[in-house]
Design an enzyme around this catalytic site. Structure first.
Site, PDB file in Angstrom:
ATOM      1  N   GLU A   1      -0.545 -15.613  -2.775  1.00 40.63           N
ATOM      2  CA  GLU A   1       0.577 -16.800  -2.347  1.00 40.63           C
ATOM      3  C   GLU A   1       0.484 -18.287  -1.578  1.00 40.63           C
ATOM      4  OE1 GLU A   1       5.347 -17.575  -2.039  1.00 40.63           O
ATOM      5  OE2 GLU A   1       5.066 -15.502  -1.984  1.00 40.63           O
TER       6      GLU A   1
ATOM      7  N   ARG B   1      -2.374   1.440  -1.281  1.00 44.76           N
ATOM      8  CA  ARG B   1      -1.002   2.351  -1.861  1.00 44.76           C
ATOM      9  C   ARG B   1      -1.702   2.768  -3.313  1.00 44.76           C
ATOM     10  NH1 ARG B   1       2.389  -1.422   0.541  1.00 44.76           N
ATOM     11  NH2 ARG B   1       3.404  -0.697   2.451  1.00 44.76           N
TER      12      ARG B   1
END
Length: 181
Positions: free
Chosen positions: A107, A70
């Site tokens: 994560e 992005r």
């Protein structure tokens, strides 16, 4: 830019961020920037606000570095406005030619980011741009890549910062975010 104009632009950007509950997993509220891209006035507002910040705070910026994927949406538009170049930090294996890479933690896994070896010159003043700052892993990796290239990272620019996740505190440079959630 007058404060009222700035506030109007921030409000327009805020109105064009869609909250998507339980995406990509249950309990996460995803901040979708696609409505910004669909509305030319909202997209212009984002670039106007970034441009104002860079011209005021980082007038010696020589390159905008966009983070996969992005950052590629906002970075070239900002670079064009500023009359400077744009380069890519991509996921491992996506860039042709010789690259420099860094591994970083996600994560529950690790990932690799890379930049072409000739994308940045030693000592060049750069700003890194992405859509969102959460835990800071991706932007931290981009900073590390640019450090390997001996660039001077002036800061990071993001549309949205998720303040509760503390990503900005993990970065070695200042972060400018249009919106904080």
């Amino acid at each position: 830019m007058a404060d009222s104009s700035r506030a109007q632009k921030l409000d327009l950007v805020f109105q064009h961020i869609r909250n998507v509950p339980d995406f990509p997993v249950k309990g996460i509220v995803f901040k979708d920037i696609c409505p910004i891209l669909k509305e030319p006035k909202a997209l212009s507002a984002v670039i106007d606000l970034f441009e104002e910040h860079v011209r005021k705070n980082h007038p010696h910026t020589e390159l905008i570095v966009g983070v996969d994927a992005r950052g590629f949406l906002f970075g070239p538009l900002l670079a064009q406005r500023l009359g400077i170049g744009f380069v890519l930090v991509r996921k491992k294996g996506k860039l042709p030619g010789p690259t420099v890479s860094v591994t970083y933690a996600l994560e529950y896994a690790t990932a690799e980011a890379e930049i072409q070896v000739d994308a940045v010159q030693a000592g060049q003043n750069v700003l890194i741009i992405d859509d969102l700052l959460a835990t800071g892993g991706t932007l931290q990796a981009a900073c590390e890549l640019l450090k390997k290239q001996k660039a001077q990272v002036l800061g990071c620019l993001v549309v949205i910062e998720l303040k509760d996740l503390g990503g900005a505190e993990k970065l070695p440079v200042p972060v400018f975010s249009l919106l904080q959630c």
